[in-house]
Design a protein around this motif. Sequence first.
Motif, PDB file in Angstrom:
ATOM      1  N   SER A   1       0.904  -1.576   0.008  1.00 15.46           N
ATOM      2  CA  SER A   1      -0.315   0.053  -0.306  1.00 15.46           C
ATOM      3  C   SER A   1       0.967   1.236   0.346  1.00 15.46           C
ATOM      4  O   SER A   1       1.669   0.952  -0.002  1.00 15.46           O
ATOM      5  N   ALA A   2       0.250   2.309  -0.131  1.00 16.20           N
ATOM      6  CA  ALA A   2       0.836   3.725  -0.190  1.00 16.20           C
ATOM      7  C   ALA A   2       1.239   3.594   1.814  1.00 16.20           C
ATOM      8  O   ALA A   2       0.633   2.929   2.327  1.00 16.20           O
ATOM      9  N   PRO A   3       2.401   4.007   1.685  1.00 11.77           N
ATOM     10  CA  PRO A   3       3.093   3.538   2.778  1.00 11.77           C
ATOM     11  C   PRO A   3       2.739   4.744   3.995  1.00 11.77           C
ATOM     12  O   PRO A   3       1.394   5.326   4.420  1.00 11.77           O
ATOM     13  N   GLY A   4       1.983   3.910   5.007  1.00 17.32           N
ATOM     14  CA  GLY A   4       1.091   3.886   5.920  1.00 17.32           C
ATOM     15  C   GLY A   4      -0.191   4.195   5.965  1.00 17.32           C
ATOM     16  O   GLY A   4      -1.244   4.771   6.737  1.00 17.32           O
ATOM     17  N   ALA A   5      -0.582   3.496   5.177  1.00 12.82           N
ATOM     18  CA  ALA A   5      -2.352   4.785   4.150  1.00 12.82           C
ATOM     19  C   ALA A   5      -2.472   2.945   4.123  1.00 12.82           C
ATOM     20  O   ALA A   5      -1.976   1.779   4.305  1.00 12.82           O
ATOM     21  N   ASN A   6      -3.487   2.472   4.477  1.00  6.73           N
ATOM     22  CA  ASN A   6      -4.792   1.493   3.455  1.00  6.73           C
ATOM     23  C   ASN A   6      -5.342   1.536   1.778  1.00  6.73           C
ATOM     24  O   ASN A   6      -6.138   1.655   2.022  1.00  6.73           O
ATOM     25  N   ASN A   7      -4.359   1.346   0.670  1.00  3.03           N
ATOM     26  CA  ASN A   7      -4.590   2.100  -0.146  1.00  3.03           C
ATOM     27  C   ASN A   7      -3.466   1.171  -1.251  1.00  3.03           C
ATOM     28  O   ASN A   7      -1.978   1.391  -0.873  1.00  3.03           O
ATOM     29  N   LYS A   8      -4.220   0.624  -1.788  1.00  4.32           N
ATOM     30  CA  LYS A   8      -3.479  -0.444  -2.713  1.00  4.32           C
ATOM     31  C   LYS A   8      -2.684  -0.142  -4.378  1.00  4.32           C
ATOM     32  O   LYS A   8      -2.514   0.619  -4.753  1.00  4.32           O
ATOM     33  N   LEU A   9      -1.594  -0.484  -3.719  1.00  2.92           N
ATOM     34  CA  LEU A   9      -0.273  -0.584  -4.860  1.00  2.92           C
ATOM     35  C   LEU A   9      -0.306  -1.321  -6.180  1.00  2.92           C
ATOM     36  O   LEU A   9      -0.922  -2.549  -5.650  1.00  2.92           O
ATOM     37  N   VAL A  10      -0.293  -0.955  -7.374  1.00  2.66           N
ATOM     38  CA  VAL A  10      -0.004  -1.876  -8.426  1.00  2.66           C
ATOM     39  C   VAL A  10       0.997  -2.526  -9.467  1.00  2.66           C
ATOM     40  O   VAL A  10       1.596  -0.738  -9.352  1.00  2.66           O
ATOM     41  N   LYS A  11       1.695  -3.079  -9.677  1.00  2.49           N
ATOM     42  CA  LYS A  11       2.779  -3.227 -10.126  1.00  2.49           C
ATOM     43  C   LYS A  11       2.893  -3.046 -11.531  1.00  2.49           C
ATOM     44  O   LYS A  11       2.287  -3.664 -12.262  1.00  2.49           O
ATOM     45  N   MET A  12       3.683  -2.044 -11.763  1.00  2.00           N
ATOM     46  CA  MET A  12       3.831  -1.966 -13.061  1.00  2.00           C
ATOM     47  C   MET A  12       5.293  -1.154 -13.802  1.00  2.00           C
ATOM     48  O   MET A  12       5.825  -0.711 -13.324  1.00  2.00           O
ATOM     49  N   ASP A  13       5.681  -2.421 -14.524  1.00  2.00           N
ATOM     50  CA  ASP A  13       6.924  -2.484 -15.292  1.00  2.00           C
ATOM     51  C   ASP A  13       7.765  -2.181 -13.873  1.00  2.00           C
ATOM     52  O   ASP A  13       8.141  -2.986 -12.894  1.00  2.00           O
ATOM     53  N   ASN A  14       8.555  -0.858 -13.693  1.00  2.00           N
ATOM     54  CA  ASN A  14       9.585  -0.906 -12.709  1.00  2.00           C
ATOM     55  C   ASN A  14       8.918   0.231 -11.891  1.00  2.00           C
ATOM     56  O   ASN A  14      10.257   1.237 -10.708  1.00  2.00           O
ATOM     57  N   ILE A  15       7.851   0.191 -11.155  1.00  2.00           N
ATOM     58  CA  ILE A  15       6.998   0.678  -9.854  1.00  2.00           C
ATOM     59  C   ILE A  15       5.683   0.326  -9.001  1.00  2.00           C
ATOM     60  O   ILE A  15       5.595  -0.526 -10.411  1.00  2.00           O
ATOM     61  N   TYR A  16       5.806   1.021  -8.563  1.00  2.00           N
ATOM     62  CA  TYR A  16       4.313   0.736  -7.997  1.00  2.00           C
ATOM     63  C   TYR A  16       3.841   1.608  -7.771  1.00  2.00           C
ATOM     64  O   TYR A  16       4.054   2.462  -7.732  1.00  2.00           O
ATOM     65  N   PHE A  17       2.424   1.794  -7.925  1.00  2.76           N
ATOM     66  CA  PHE A  17       1.223   3.026  -8.449  1.00  2.76           C
ATOM     67  C   PHE A  17       0.101   2.544  -7.777  1.00  2.76           C
ATOM     68  O   PHE A  17      -0.289   1.699  -7.166  1.00  2.76           O
ATOM     69  N   SER A  18      -0.128   4.247  -7.081  1.00  2.00           N
ATOM     70  CA  SER A  18      -0.865   3.985  -6.076  1.00  2.00           C
ATOM     71  C   SER A  18      -2.373   5.410  -7.334  1.00  2.00           C
ATOM     72  O   SER A  18      -1.993   6.352  -7.171  1.00  2.00           O
ATOM     73  N   ASN A  19      -3.318   4.549  -7.668  1.00  2.00           N
ATOM     74  CA  ASN A  19      -4.047   4.971  -7.897  1.00  2.00           C
ATOM     75  C   ASN A  19      -4.456   5.930  -8.031  1.00  2.00           C
ATOM     76  O   ASN A  19      -5.510   7.395  -8.141  1.00  2.00           O
TER      77      ASN A  19
END
Length: 314
Positions: A264-282
């Motif tokens: 998740s985004a650090p310290g949050a409850n917000n899902k991150l998605v893996k895309m290429d060489n990043i983790y993305f928070s929509n």
Amino acid sequence: MMIEKKYLAISKAIQAYKERKNITETLREIFSETSNTSEIIEIVYDLQSGSYIEYAKNNLPQINAYTKELAQIIDKYTSSDQKLLDVGSGELTNLTMILNNLKNVPKQIFASDISWSRLWTGTSFAKEHCPDFFDRLNFFVADMLEMPILDKSIDITISSHSLEPNGGREIEILSELFRITKRKLLLFEPCYETNSEEGKKRMEKLGYIRDLDSAIKKLGGKLIEKIEMKNHNGEPLNPTTLFHVQLPSYDSNFIGKDGETIFSAPGANNKLVKMDNIYFSNTFRLSYPIIMGIPILKSESAIVTTAISSKESQ
């Protein structure tokens, strides 16, 4: 912290390290801090990368005795269908040997540390000494004050002397570990209150944690067991105590499921998605880089990437 000051701090810390001075005290003076901040801890441990592996290789019988004792306790609560997190894994020396001594090895094992260099250095040690379980390991850089994990996504969280340099931040760190852990919290940490007078002075000098008992109680947790370990992790003045914590009830909007990311985004409850060489928070349109296969999931590492569309992140 201004970036110029951080550059200066790293430069002076390197010099202090070469001169065998106390790096922690040097950095606290530079930043005018009375306790260890996350930045100080990151710099101190990053500079020491490789030293823990060298020590482990030269002291394998001692490390094995220590981790075997820990594994016997952890084994009581693990099963093959669980997710286990070792918070503050460092160079993976202890985690590697714990896994080798476990009878019930979880199917997914997560290892975090505030220092990228320590994790990267440790991957070679883990691959060499724990080949049977290496493919189960997932590494990521994180600050314990802002764990990049979705609520209640980890079955068992363990630590081995990783909370110790965070004196004064016991409540904040335990709050995060309580948030992300579903079943068991097993902390193998130093105990100021039961340490020797010489050990207490050492802990005071280094800014180590104190009174975990009270912090656990304040957060609604219960200390089920508090047991001093027979073996030490390399420093006789810094004995290990098990803090077996029963977590308070916690209502969560998300429980991690098989196949889903726990990040998740650090310290949050917000899902991150893996895309290429990043983790993305929509939600926040922030991206977190992945360096040499290791995600850097810290707030200050986030990059604003509003041009990435929600469609691309699905």
